[in-house]
Structures are given as structure tokens and as C-alpha cells.
Design a protein around this motif. Structure first.
Motif, PDB file in Angstrom:
ATOM      1  N   THR A   5     -55.489 -19.946 -45.100  1.00 36.86           N
ATOM      2  CA  THR A   5     -54.119 -20.300 -44.721  1.00 36.86           C
ATOM      3  C   THR A   5     -53.894 -19.829 -43.299  1.00 36.86           C
ATOM      4  OG1 THR A   5     -51.793 -20.096 -45.317  1.00 36.86           O
ATOM      5  CG2 THR A   5     -53.135 -18.153 -45.609  1.00 36.86           C
ATOM      6  N   ALA A   6     -53.007 -20.445 -42.613  1.00 32.14           N
ATOM      7  CA  ALA A   6     -52.671 -20.012 -41.258  1.00 32.14           C
ATOM      8  C   ALA A   6     -51.168 -19.799 -41.190  1.00 32.14           C
ATOM      9  CB  ALA A   6     -53.108 -21.042 -40.223  1.00 32.14           C
ATOM     10  N   ILE A   7     -50.765 -18.665 -40.707  1.00 34.11           N
ATOM     11  CA  ILE A   7     -49.359 -18.367 -40.531  1.00 34.11           C
ATOM     12  C   ILE A   7     -49.092 -18.348 -39.038  1.00 34.11           C
ATOM     13  CG2 ILE A   7     -47.542 -16.671 -40.893  1.00 34.11           C
ATOM     14  CD1 ILE A   7     -49.174 -15.675 -43.294  1.00 34.11           C
ATOM     15  N   VAL A   8     -48.287 -19.268 -38.560  1.00 36.75           N
ATOM     16  CA  VAL A   8     -47.979 -19.328 -37.138  1.00 36.75           C
ATOM     17  C   VAL A   8     -46.745 -18.477 -36.888  1.00 36.75           C
ATOM     18  CG1 VAL A   8     -47.359 -20.810 -35.210  1.00 36.75           C
ATOM     19  CG2 VAL A   8     -48.981 -21.620 -36.929  1.00 36.75           C
ATOM     20  N   GLN A   9     -46.929 -17.382 -36.173  1.00 39.87           N
ATOM     21  CA  GLN A   9     -45.811 -16.517 -35.828  1.00 39.87           C
ATOM     22  C   GLN A   9     -45.090 -17.075 -34.616  1.00 39.87           C
ATOM     23  OE1 GLN A   9     -44.896 -14.272 -37.798  1.00 39.87           O
ATOM     24  NE2 GLN A   9     -46.682 -14.190 -39.075  1.00 39.87           N
ATOM     25  N   GLU A  10     -45.841 -17.408 -33.609  1.00 32.40           N
ATOM     26  CA  GLU A  10     -45.292 -17.996 -32.394  1.00 32.40           C
ATOM     27  C   GLU A  10     -46.416 -18.806 -31.761  1.00 32.40           C
ATOM     28  OE1 GLU A  10     -43.282 -15.180 -29.846  1.00 32.40           O
ATOM     29  OE2 GLU A  10     -43.009 -13.854 -31.534  1.00 32.40           O
ATOM     30  N   ASP A  11     -46.080 -19.744 -30.917  1.00 30.59           N
ATOM     31  CA  ASP A  11     -47.086 -20.554 -30.256  1.00 30.59           C
ATOM     32  C   ASP A  11     -47.658 -19.777 -29.080  1.00 30.59           C
ATOM     33  OD1 ASP A  11     -48.682 -22.674 -29.636  1.00 30.59           O
ATOM     34  OD2 ASP A  11     -47.136 -23.733 -28.503  1.00 30.59           O
ATOM     35  N   ALA A  12     -48.914 -19.343 -29.191  1.00 29.70           N
ATOM     36  CA  ALA A  12     -49.503 -18.513 -28.137  1.00 29.70           C
ATOM     37  C   ALA A  12     -51.017 -18.602 -28.172  1.00 29.70           C
ATOM     38  CB  ALA A  12     -49.066 -17.067 -28.321  1.00 29.70           C
ATOM     39  N   GLY A  13     -51.651 -18.054 -27.144  1.00 25.49           N
ATOM     40  CA  GLY A  13     -53.100 -18.027 -27.075  1.00 25.49           C
ATOM     41  C   GLY A  13     -53.720 -16.843 -27.801  1.00 25.49           C
ATOM     42  N   LEU A  14     -52.936 -15.827 -28.125  1.00 21.53           N
ATOM     43  CA  LEU A  14     -53.448 -14.663 -28.837  1.00 21.53           C
ATOM     44  C   LEU A  14     -53.614 -15.018 -30.314  1.00 21.53           C
ATOM     45  CD1 LEU A  14     -51.162 -11.848 -27.370  1.00 21.53           C
ATOM     46  CD2 LEU A  14     -53.434 -12.520 -26.630  1.00 21.53           C
ATOM     47  N   THR A  15     -54.817 -14.826 -30.830  1.00 22.68           N
ATOM     48  CA  THR A  15     -55.077 -15.171 -32.224  1.00 22.68           C
ATOM     49  C   THR A  15     -55.834 -14.066 -32.930  1.00 22.68           C
ATOM     50  OG1 THR A  15     -55.234 -17.492 -31.573  1.00 22.68           O
ATOM     51  CG2 THR A  15     -56.024 -16.931 -33.765  1.00 22.68           C
ATOM     52  N   PRO A  16     -55.154 -13.254 -33.731  1.00 17.93           N
ATOM     53  CA  PRO A  16     -55.864 -12.316 -34.583  1.00 17.93           C
ATOM     54  C   PRO A  16     -56.281 -13.016 -35.877  1.00 17.93           C
ATOM     55  CG  PRO A  16     -53.518 -11.919 -34.759  1.00 17.93           C
ATOM     56  CD  PRO A  16     -53.714 -13.034 -33.757  1.00 17.93           C
ATOM     57  N   TYR A  17     -57.492 -12.756 -36.320  1.00 14.08           N
ATOM     58  CA  TYR A  17     -58.000 -13.295 -37.582  1.00 14.08           C
ATOM     59  C   TYR A  17     -58.120 -12.144 -38.560  1.00 14.08           C
ATOM     60  CZ  TYR A  17     -59.252 -17.430 -34.925  1.00 14.08           C
ATOM     61  OH  TYR A  17     -59.204 -18.550 -34.140  1.00 14.08           O
ATOM     62  N   SER A  18     -57.654 -12.360 -39.778  1.00 12.63           N
ATOM     63  CA  SER A  18     -57.762 -11.311 -40.781  1.00 12.63           C
ATOM     64  C   SER A  18     -58.039 -11.926 -42.144  1.00 12.63           C
ATOM     65  CB  SER A  18     -56.492 -10.456 -40.818  1.00 12.63           C
ATOM     66  OG  SER A  18     -55.379 -11.234 -41.195  1.00 12.63           O
ATOM     67  N   ASP A  19     -58.235 -11.064 -43.123  1.00 19.74           N
ATOM     68  CA  ASP A  19     -58.487 -11.497 -44.485  1.00 19.74           C
ATOM     69  C   ASP A  19     -57.251 -12.203 -45.036  1.00 19.74           C
ATOM     70  OD1 ASP A  19     -61.061 -10.365 -44.560  1.00 19.74           O
ATOM     71  OD2 ASP A  19     -60.208  -8.397 -44.954  1.00 19.74           O
ATOM     72  N   PRO A  20     -57.428 -12.980 -46.100  1.00 22.63           N
ATOM     73  CA  PRO A  20     -56.288 -13.707 -46.673  1.00 22.63           C
ATOM     74  C   PRO A  20     -55.168 -12.782 -47.141  1.00 22.63           C
ATOM     75  CG  PRO A  20     -58.348 -14.547 -47.535  1.00 22.63           C
ATOM     76  CD  PRO A  20     -58.679 -13.311 -46.754  1.00 22.63           C
ATOM     77  N   ALA A  21     -53.958 -13.339 -47.175  1.00 24.83           N
ATOM     78  CA  ALA A  21     -52.793 -12.596 -47.652  1.00 24.83           C
ATOM     79  C   ALA A  21     -52.958 -12.292 -49.142  1.00 24.83           C
ATOM     80  CB  ALA A  21     -51.530 -13.416 -47.420  1.00 24.83           C
ATOM     81  N   LEU A  22     -52.272 -11.262 -49.589  1.00 24.07           N
ATOM     82  CA  LEU A  22     -52.364 -10.855 -50.986  1.00 24.07           C
ATOM     83  C   LEU A  22     -51.010 -10.330 -51.433  1.00 24.07           C
ATOM     84  CD1 LEU A  22     -54.381 -10.394 -53.357  1.00 24.07           C
ATOM     85  CD2 LEU A  22     -54.714  -8.087 -52.460  1.00 24.07           C
ATOM     86  N   PHE A  23     -50.486 -10.857 -52.515  1.00 18.11           N
ATOM     87  CA  PHE A  23     -49.214 -10.413 -53.097  1.00 18.11           C
ATOM     88  C   PHE A  23     -48.070 -10.400 -52.079  1.00 18.11           C
ATOM     89  CE2 PHE A  23     -52.474  -8.168 -55.699  1.00 18.11           C
ATOM     90  CZ  PHE A  23     -52.312  -8.935 -56.844  1.00 18.11           C
TER      91      PHE A  23
END
Length: 93
Positions: A5-23
Motif C-alpha cells: 500500500t502507499a500512503i501519500v502524505q504530501e507530494d514530494a521527492g522524499l520517499t521513506p520505504y517501510s514495512d506494511p502498516a499493522l493495526f
């Protein structure tokens, strides 16, 4: 790379990648949550993306981070990168 899934916080070039959301929490890994909290508290625009396959990440671990052509792995290195690149003062109080 499998994108859960991708959660867009704001439109920007900074992209942190992390494990999937949980609960309902933005990630299931405390290391990724620390990077997320650092970006949020700094007010930097970013796009937070959840990916379950970490094989393409530096050191094949999450979290990792893309800023334009720069790729950084490891929570502490990411926060150090952000501090130096964007002049953040996370310990300023």
C-alpha cells in the motif's frame, strides 16, 4: 518489488520505504516509525510507501529512504542524512 500500500502524505521527492502498516499504525517496525516521526515533526513534505519485499533496499532491510538520486538505508543514517541535508535540529527541544 511488491507494493502492499502507499500512503501519500504530501507530494514530494522524499520517499521513506517501510514495512506494511499493522493495526492502523503507519508501520509495523519501530525503526521505520522513528523515520516517519522525524519527517512529520520536521514538517518536510514526503511520500511514505509500504513495501513488503526489502531485497532492493540497501542492506536488504527496511526502513530505507530515497531523496532524488540519494538512497540511504538504516534508521540512524537516514536521520543523520536528513539532519545534515535539510538543517534539522531534532534535539533542539
Amino acid at each position: 518489488m511488491q507494493r502492499i500500500t502507499a500512503i501519500v502524505q504530501e507530494d514530494a521527492g522524499l520517499t521513506p520505504y517501510s514495512d506494511p502498516a499493522l493495526f492502523g499504525v503507519t508501520g509495523n517496525n519501530g525503526y521505520g516509525l522513528k523515520v516517519f516521526a522525524c519527517l512529520k515533526s520536521a514538517g518536510l513534505p514526503f511520500r511514505h510507501t509500504h513495501i513488503s519485499d526489502a531485497s532492493s533496499a540497501p542492506r536488504a532491510q527496511r526502513p530505507d529512504f530515497i531523496d532524488g538520486d540519494d538512497a540511504v538505508g538504516d534508521r540512524d543514517r537516514i536521520i543523520s542524512y536528513l539532519t545534515h541535508r535539510y538543517g534539522l535540529t531534532p534535539d533542539a527541544g
